[in-house]
Motif scaffolding. Sequence first.
Motif, PDB file in Angstrom:
ATOM      1  N   ILE A  82       0.866  -1.183   0.000  1.00  0.00           N
ATOM      2  CA  ILE A  82       0.000   0.000   0.000  1.00  0.00           C
ATOM      3  C   ILE A  82       0.899   1.228   0.000  1.00  0.00           C
ATOM      4  O   ILE A  82       1.759   1.374   0.867  1.00  0.00           O
ATOM      5  CB  ILE A  82      -0.938   0.021   1.219  1.00  0.00           C
ATOM      6  CG1 ILE A  82      -1.941  -1.123   1.151  1.00  0.00           C
ATOM      7  CG2 ILE A  82      -1.683   1.370   1.301  1.00  0.00           C
ATOM      8  CD1 ILE A  82      -2.805  -1.268   2.396  1.00  0.00           C
ATOM      9  N   TYR A  92       0.557   4.914   0.546  1.00  0.00           N
ATOM     10  CA  TYR A  92      -0.417   5.871   1.069  1.00  0.00           C
ATOM     11  C   TYR A  92       0.149   7.283   0.970  1.00  0.00           C
ATOM     12  O   TYR A  92       1.162   7.599   1.581  1.00  0.00           O
ATOM     13  CB  TYR A  92      -0.782   5.545   2.520  1.00  0.00           C
ATOM     14  CG  TYR A  92      -2.201   5.932   2.864  1.00  0.00           C
ATOM     15  CD1 TYR A  92      -3.238   5.007   2.762  1.00  0.00           C
ATOM     16  CD2 TYR A  92      -2.517   7.221   3.250  1.00  0.00           C
ATOM     17  CE1 TYR A  92      -4.546   5.353   3.053  1.00  0.00           C
ATOM     18  CE2 TYR A  92      -3.821   7.584   3.542  1.00  0.00           C
ATOM     19  CZ  TYR A  92      -4.838   6.644   3.437  1.00  0.00           C
ATOM     20  OH  TYR A  92      -6.147   7.001   3.717  1.00  0.00           O
ATOM     21  N   LEU A 150      -1.557  -1.000  -4.054  1.00  0.00           N
ATOM     22  CA  LEU A 150      -2.758  -0.197  -3.878  1.00  0.00           C
ATOM     23  C   LEU A 150      -2.294   1.202  -3.498  1.00  0.00           C
ATOM     24  O   LEU A 150      -1.702   1.398  -2.434  1.00  0.00           O
ATOM     25  CB  LEU A 150      -3.647  -0.789  -2.782  1.00  0.00           C
ATOM     26  CG  LEU A 150      -4.016  -2.268  -2.969  1.00  0.00           C
ATOM     27  CD1 LEU A 150      -4.804  -2.771  -1.769  1.00  0.00           C
ATOM     28  CD2 LEU A 150      -4.811  -2.477  -4.253  1.00  0.00           C
ATOM     29  N   VAL A 194      -2.901   5.324  -2.831  1.00  0.00           N
ATOM     30  CA  VAL A 194      -3.948   6.182  -2.275  1.00  0.00           C
ATOM     31  C   VAL A 194      -3.436   7.616  -2.192  1.00  0.00           C
ATOM     32  O   VAL A 194      -2.298   7.854  -1.761  1.00  0.00           O
ATOM     33  CB  VAL A 194      -4.363   5.719  -0.857  1.00  0.00           C
ATOM     34  CG1 VAL A 194      -5.578   6.502  -0.382  1.00  0.00           C
ATOM     35  CG2 VAL A 194      -4.632   4.222  -0.833  1.00  0.00           C
ATOM     36  N   PHE A 250      -6.554   4.946  -5.786  1.00  0.00           N
ATOM     37  CA  PHE A 250      -7.829   5.344  -5.184  1.00  0.00           C
ATOM     38  C   PHE A 250      -7.707   6.698  -4.478  1.00  0.00           C
ATOM     39  O   PHE A 250      -6.647   7.030  -3.931  1.00  0.00           O
ATOM     40  CB  PHE A 250      -8.258   4.346  -4.094  1.00  0.00           C
ATOM     41  CG  PHE A 250      -8.285   2.915  -4.488  1.00  0.00           C
ATOM     42  CD1 PHE A 250      -9.465   2.325  -4.927  1.00  0.00           C
ATOM     43  CD2 PHE A 250      -7.141   2.126  -4.389  1.00  0.00           C
ATOM     44  CE1 PHE A 250      -9.502   0.977  -5.250  1.00  0.00           C
ATOM     45  CE2 PHE A 250      -7.167   0.778  -4.716  1.00  0.00           C
ATOM     46  CZ  PHE A 250      -8.353   0.205  -5.150  1.00  0.00           C
ATOM     47  N   GLU A 293     -12.622   5.878  -1.575  1.00  0.00           N
ATOM     48  CA  GLU A 293     -12.717   4.737  -2.494  1.00  0.00           C
ATOM     49  C   GLU A 293     -11.876   3.567  -1.979  1.00  0.00           C
ATOM     50  O   GLU A 293     -12.305   2.408  -2.027  1.00  0.00           O
ATOM     51  CB  GLU A 293     -12.217   5.145  -3.885  1.00  0.00           C
ATOM     52  CG  GLU A 293     -13.039   6.219  -4.557  1.00  0.00           C
ATOM     53  CD  GLU A 293     -12.386   6.745  -5.810  1.00  0.00           C
ATOM     54  OE1 GLU A 293     -13.098   7.332  -6.648  1.00  0.00           O
ATOM     55  OE2 GLU A 293     -11.151   6.583  -5.965  1.00  0.00           O
ATOM     56  N   PHE A 294     -10.680   3.883  -1.489  1.00  0.00           N
ATOM     57  CA  PHE A 294      -9.808   2.833  -0.970  1.00  0.00           C
ATOM     58  C   PHE A 294     -10.417   2.154   0.250  1.00  0.00           C
ATOM     59  O   PHE A 294     -10.359   0.922   0.379  1.00  0.00           O
ATOM     60  CB  PHE A 294      -8.437   3.408  -0.605  1.00  0.00           C
ATOM     61  CG  PHE A 294      -7.563   2.426   0.114  1.00  0.00           C
ATOM     62  CD1 PHE A 294      -7.019   1.342  -0.555  1.00  0.00           C
ATOM     63  CD2 PHE A 294      -7.295   2.572   1.468  1.00  0.00           C
ATOM     64  CE1 PHE A 294      -6.227   0.411   0.105  1.00  0.00           C
ATOM     65  CE2 PHE A 294      -6.505   1.657   2.143  1.00  0.00           C
ATOM     66  CZ  PHE A 294      -5.966   0.569   1.454  1.00  0.00           C
ATOM     67  N   TYR A 323     -12.975  -0.291  -0.906  1.00  0.00           N
ATOM     68  CA  TYR A 323     -12.342  -1.435  -1.564  1.00  0.00           C
ATOM     69  C   TYR A 323     -11.666  -2.339  -0.528  1.00  0.00           C
ATOM     70  O   TYR A 323     -11.801  -3.574  -0.583  1.00  0.00           O
ATOM     71  CB  TYR A 323     -11.306  -0.944  -2.573  1.00  0.00           C
ATOM     72  CG  TYR A 323     -10.574  -2.053  -3.286  1.00  0.00           C
ATOM     73  CD1 TYR A 323     -11.094  -2.622  -4.443  1.00  0.00           C
ATOM     74  CD2 TYR A 323      -9.358  -2.538  -2.792  1.00  0.00           C
ATOM     75  CE1 TYR A 323     -10.424  -3.647  -5.089  1.00  0.00           C
ATOM     76  CE2 TYR A 323      -8.684  -3.560  -3.433  1.00  0.00           C
ATOM     77  CZ  TYR A 323      -9.227  -4.120  -4.586  1.00  0.00           C
ATOM     78  OH  TYR A 323      -8.563  -5.143  -5.217  1.00  0.00           O
ATOM     79  N   GLN A 324     -10.968  -1.729   0.411  1.00  0.00           N
ATOM     80  CA  GLN A 324     -10.241  -2.510   1.407  1.00  0.00           C
ATOM     81  C   GLN A 324     -11.191  -3.307   2.291  1.00  0.00           C
ATOM     82  O   GLN A 324     -10.949  -4.480   2.592  1.00  0.00           O
ATOM     83  CB  GLN A 324      -9.370  -1.569   2.249  1.00  0.00           C
ATOM     84  CG  GLN A 324      -8.413  -2.288   3.192  1.00  0.00           C
ATOM     85  CD  GLN A 324      -9.008  -2.522   4.565  1.00  0.00           C
ATOM     86  OE1 GLN A 324      -9.882  -1.777   5.010  1.00  0.00           O
ATOM     87  NE2 GLN A 324      -8.545  -3.578   5.230  1.00  0.00           N
TER      88      GLN A 324
END
Length: 307
Positions: free
Chosen positions: A167, A169, A189, A191, A217, A221-222, A225-226
């Motif tokens: 991730i 972030y 992922l 963000v 995302f 949104e993240f 999804y998470q």
Amino acid sequence: MAWQQIHLQLTKEQVELAEALFYEAEAVSILLEDAGDEPLFEPMPNEEPLWCDVILTAIFDTNTDDRFAQMDFEHLAQEVSAEVGASRVWLSVLDDKDWTREWMTHYKPVPCANNLWIVPQWLEAPDPNAANLILDPGLAFGTGYHATTRLCLDWLTEQDLTDKVVIDYGCGSGVLGVGALLLGAKQVLAVDIDPQAILATRQNAKLNGVEDKLLAFLPEEFKIYQEQNSIQADTITANILAKPLIHFAPYFATLLKNKGSIVLAGLIENQVNDVMNAYQIAFDMDIPYHYDNADDRHWYRLSATKR
């Protein structure tokens, strides 16, 4: 063709009036710069910090606006300077250029640890056999030139990311997430709160041929999804600022698998202990790290393993 510039050196209390007077004279842009060597760090919410001693530059478009052809800029400069009480005033001319491409001339490939390079999209890779991260930063943060980005990338090169979920972030340009994929990660992922960063991250993933392994995302949104997919990462990268890092410490702990690793950056020395204290509740912290060179040594990196 050229742009006329008027420069004033003044205190921060004089800036607002000077800006108003120059905009009234139809300046197209005003630039504020530090007149000394005073660092500005992370502001409190709703704060707009400014240096105590400022150089204000008012820019006038003499290329396309005939009204300025006969304008006495010397007189305007002296008039505004006297009105606000500036300590210094001078004029200069800025040559016209292709500004859409001018910024590109200042970039060059950036070497990171363990034969990883950040290569601007419009330049040749110095070593075609290296791990070359092709980057177009666009309007997002993360060119590889800033020490905080390189601190995180260097750390990533030292990890075994094979088949790992990462991730990123606060992804900015996506440089850390894309770098993780080039170093073997299975999925990233990414963000960010800035829609422009989401766009830049997706574009840079495509430039590097890893777009099928990266999802980007906005935070809400993240979160959806998470939660829907019960995602827990093997690694988290977060190159942001001290206050959000402290705020997100409990949240990041929920996003990470046990024994998962995290790297944090965007910190200066006097913020390190506060951030460490926030993460020690759930993480075993490594020794803080910073570069030894004079230009970058005030930026720190933290890394840790979730207990």
